[in-house]
Design a protein around this motif. Structure first.
Motif, PDB file in Angstrom:
ATOM      1  N   LYS A 147       0.830  -1.211   0.000  1.00 18.56           N
ATOM      2  CA  LYS A 147       0.000   0.000   0.000  1.00 18.56           C
ATOM      3  C   LYS A 147       0.861   1.256   0.000  1.00 18.56           C
ATOM      4  O   LYS A 147       0.458   2.289  -0.544  1.00 18.56           O
ATOM      5  N   ARG A 148       2.037   1.181   0.605  1.00 16.42           N
ATOM      6  CA  ARG A 148       2.950   2.334   0.579  1.00 16.42           C
ATOM      7  C   ARG A 148       3.376   2.630  -0.856  1.00 16.42           C
ATOM      8  O   ARG A 148       3.452   3.787  -1.270  1.00 16.42           O
ATOM      9  N   ALA A 149       3.664   1.566  -1.609  1.00 13.37           N
ATOM     10  CA  ALA A 149       4.013   1.743  -3.019  1.00 13.37           C
ATOM     11  C   ALA A 149       2.823   2.262  -3.814  1.00 13.37           C
ATOM     12  O   ALA A 149       2.972   3.110  -4.703  1.00 13.37           O
ATOM     13  N   GLU A 150       1.635   1.770  -3.493  1.00  8.31           N
ATOM     14  CA  GLU A 150       0.432   2.233  -4.186  1.00  8.31           C
ATOM     15  C   GLU A 150       0.198   3.728  -3.962  1.00  8.31           C
ATOM     16  O   GLU A 150      -0.214   4.447  -4.872  1.00  8.31           O
ATOM     17  N   ILE A 151       0.473   4.189  -2.746  1.00  8.15           N
ATOM     18  CA  ILE A 151       0.317   5.611  -2.443  1.00  8.15           C
ATOM     19  C   ILE A 151       1.241   6.443  -3.329  1.00  8.15           C
ATOM     20  O   ILE A 151       0.840   7.480  -3.886  1.00  8.15           O
ATOM     21  N   ALA A 152       2.476   5.977  -3.490  1.00  7.69           N
ATOM     22  CA  ALA A 152       3.441   6.702  -4.325  1.00  7.69           C
ATOM     23  C   ALA A 152       3.020   6.706  -5.785  1.00  7.69           C
ATOM     24  O   ALA A 152       3.042   7.753  -6.455  1.00  7.69           O
ATOM     25  N   ASN A 153       2.626   5.564  -6.300  1.00 12.40           N
ATOM     26  CA  ASN A 153       2.270   5.465  -7.715  1.00 12.40           C
ATOM     27  C   ASN A 153       0.958   6.185  -8.030  1.00 12.40           C
ATOM     28  O   ASN A 153       0.830   6.820  -9.075  1.00 12.40           O
TER      29      ASN A 153
ATOM     30  N   SER B  26      15.875  -6.374 -10.293  1.00  8.18           N
ATOM     31  CA  SER B  26      16.082  -5.785 -11.619  1.00  8.18           C
ATOM     32  C   SER B  26      15.022  -4.762 -11.988  1.00  8.18           C
ATOM     33  O   SER B  26      15.195  -3.994 -12.931  1.00  8.18           O
ATOM     34  N   ILE B  27      13.922  -4.696 -11.253  1.00  8.72           N
ATOM     35  CA  ILE B  27      12.781  -3.859 -11.635  1.00  8.72           C
ATOM     36  C   ILE B  27      13.099  -2.371 -11.559  1.00  8.72           C
ATOM     37  O   ILE B  27      12.621  -1.584 -12.362  1.00  8.72           O
ATOM     38  N   GLN B  28      13.912  -1.961 -10.602  1.00  6.87           N
ATOM     39  CA  GLN B  28      14.158  -0.539 -10.363  1.00  6.87           C
ATOM     40  C   GLN B  28      15.312   0.035 -11.179  1.00  6.87           C
ATOM     41  O   GLN B  28      15.711   1.175 -10.965  1.00  6.87           O
TER      42      GLN B  28
ATOM     43  N   GLY C 232      17.474  -5.711  -2.032  1.00  7.90           N
ATOM     44  CA  GLY C 232      16.113  -5.889  -2.527  1.00  7.90           C
ATOM     45  C   GLY C 232      15.066  -5.638  -1.465  1.00  7.90           C
ATOM     46  O   GLY C 232      14.806  -6.489  -0.625  1.00  7.90           O
ATOM     47  N   PHE C 233      14.460  -4.457  -1.498  1.00  7.94           N
ATOM     48  CA  PHE C 233      13.434  -4.096  -0.527  1.00  7.94           C
ATOM     49  C   PHE C 233      12.060  -4.124  -1.186  1.00  7.94           C
ATOM     50  O   PHE C 233      11.857  -3.504  -2.224  1.00  7.94           O
ATOM     51  N   VAL C 234      11.128  -4.807  -0.538  1.00  6.62           N
ATOM     52  CA  VAL C 234       9.770  -4.889  -1.070  1.00  6.62           C
ATOM     53  C   VAL C 234       9.154  -3.505  -1.207  1.00  6.62           C
ATOM     54  O   VAL C 234       8.465  -3.215  -2.187  1.00  6.62           O
ATOM     55  N   VAL C 235       9.397  -2.626  -0.243  1.00  5.59           N
ATOM     56  CA  VAL C 235       8.774  -1.307  -0.254  1.00  5.59           C
ATOM     57  C   VAL C 235       9.243  -0.471  -1.446  1.00  5.59           C
ATOM     58  O   VAL C 235       8.536   0.436  -1.892  1.00  5.59           O
ATOM     59  N   LEU C 236      10.434  -0.778  -1.988  1.00  2.00           N
ATOM     60  CA  LEU C 236      10.942  -0.039  -3.148  1.00  2.00           C
ATOM     61  C   LEU C 236      10.607  -0.729  -4.465  1.00  2.00           C
ATOM     62  O   LEU C 236      10.684  -0.111  -5.523  1.00  2.00           O
ATOM     63  N   ARG C 237      10.259  -2.000  -4.382  1.00  2.00           N
ATOM     64  CA  ARG C 237      10.126  -2.813  -5.588  1.00  2.00           C
ATOM     65  C   ARG C 237       9.123  -2.255  -6.581  1.00  2.00           C
ATOM     66  O   ARG C 237       9.378  -2.210  -7.787  1.00  2.00           O
ATOM     67  N   ARG C 238       7.962  -1.824  -6.087  1.00  2.00           N
ATOM     68  CA  ARG C 238       6.880  -1.418  -6.990  1.00  2.00           C
ATOM     69  C   ARG C 238       6.766   0.085  -7.165  1.00  2.00           C
ATOM     70  O   ARG C 238       5.849   0.561  -7.829  1.00  2.00           O
ATOM     71  N   VAL C 239       7.664   0.842  -6.582  1.00  2.00           N
ATOM     72  CA  VAL C 239       7.588   2.301  -6.684  1.00  2.00           C
ATOM     73  C   VAL C 239       8.196   2.754  -8.008  1.00  2.00           C
ATOM     74  O   VAL C 239       9.375   2.496  -8.268  1.00  2.00           O
ATOM     75  N   ALA C 240       7.404   3.430  -8.835  1.00  2.00           N
ATOM     76  CA  ALA C 240       7.843   3.828 -10.167  1.00  2.00           C
ATOM     77  C   ALA C 240       8.399   5.246 -10.170  1.00  2.00           C
ATOM     78  O   ALA C 240       7.840   6.159 -10.788  1.00  2.00           O
ATOM     79  N   CYS C 241       9.478   5.448  -9.446  1.00  2.00           N
ATOM     80  CA  CYS C 241      10.145   6.756  -9.430  1.00  2.00           C
ATOM     81  C   CYS C 241      11.479   6.615  -8.703  1.00  2.00           C
ATOM     82  O   CYS C 241      11.841   5.529  -8.247  1.00  2.00           O
TER      83      CYS C 241
END
Length: 284
Positions: free
Chosen positions: A110-116, A195-197, A230-239
């Motif tokens: 949800k933290r990543a969702e807030i950012a995106n 590799s995602i970031q 590899g941090f989950v909280v950073l994984r999905r953040v698109a910035c």
């Protein structure tokens, strides 16, 4: 015969001049079109939104001092709020969003969702580090700021930090569904997701370097460098995204420093100055 030659000559002249007139007409039209279009201003990238993420919260205390029972969640929240207030004061054009402003539990995804969802340009997650001093009491002497970006684990220590921070997902309901079966206890799972970031790695490393410099040169605080894990909280953040470990909860000296209100203001100011410099450089 002479009449026919004259007629052919006229046709040739007419054809020649008709092409000339057509060419001139095309050139005129091009110039008119160019003149009628106002020159466009070059695109200028602006950092408009920053998301500040105080780690842990609620039933998730984070790391805890072994005797003083000081909790990580209670250190990072006031620093995060002070950081946001400073940005709002000196950079009012920047929209500041928090993942939490009280002692509440927010799932990592949800933290990543807030950012995106807010189209964040920068994501700053604040944490405190710790050592397993039960195995070795000398580890209680380890101290210093560390700034992490998403990437491969350079060593076992970086992996352990990531595993500890990522273990928070075990407190969530349906965590396997939320994270696609990700296992926070699996080294292989951490390696695969790093590799995602890569798209944002350069800027993330630059911001991390500026923060490290502010702490070492302005606050004269010990630092342990810029690291990747590899941090989950950073994984999905698109910035551009970083995770800051302000210090070690297992170190008595650092706990005393980090729980002091004035020092929390200083740490927030140091991160603000790094963010300000990063913003100015990127927007140029």
């Amino acid at each position: 015969m002479g009449s026919r030659l004259f007629q052919n000559s006229c046709k040739t002249i007419k054809k020649k001049y008709s092409w000339s007139i057509f060419s001139v007409a095309i050139i005129v039209l091009i110039f008119v079109s160019l003149a009628s279009v106002s020159p466009k201003k070059p695109f200028l990238y602006k950092i408009r939104t920053v998301v500040i993420d105080p780690g842990h919260g609620g039933q998730d205390p984070g790391t805890i001092h072994p005797t003083k029972k000081i909790q990580e969640k209670d250190i990072v929240l006031p620093v995060a709020l002070e950081l946001g207030a400073t940005i709002k004061k000196y950079l009012p054009e920047v929209n500041v969003i928090y993942t939490r402003t009280t002692d509440t539990f927010v799932e990592l995804y949800k933290r990543a969702e807030i950012a995106n969802r807010s189209n964040a340009d920068v994501f700053i997650s604040l944490h405190c580090n710790a050592m397993d001093i039960k195995k070795d009491k000398k580890r209680a002497e380890v101290k210093g700021l560390e700034v992490f970006v998403m990437g491969p684990h350079a060593n076992q220590e970086n992996l352990e930090v990531a595993k500890r921070e990522n273990a928070v997902i075990l407190l969530e309901d349906n965590y396997k569904k939320n994270y696609g079966g990700f296992d926070p206890n699996s080294p292989q799972a951490h390696i695969i997701m790093t590799s995602i970031q890569n798209n944002y790695l350069e800027n993330s490393l630059h911001l991390a370097t500026l923060i490290d410099k502010q702490f070492s040169e302005r606050l004269h605080r010990p630092t342990r460098g810029i690291k990747q894990a590899g941090f989950v909280v950073l994984r999905r953040v698109a910035c551009t995204s970083i995770l800051v470990e302000l210090g070690y909860v297992t170190n008595d000296e650092e706990v005393e420093y980090m729980t002091d209100t004035w020092n929390q203001t200083l740490m927030a100011s140091a991160i603000y100055r790094a963010f300000r410099d990063f913003k100015n450089e990127v927007e140029k």
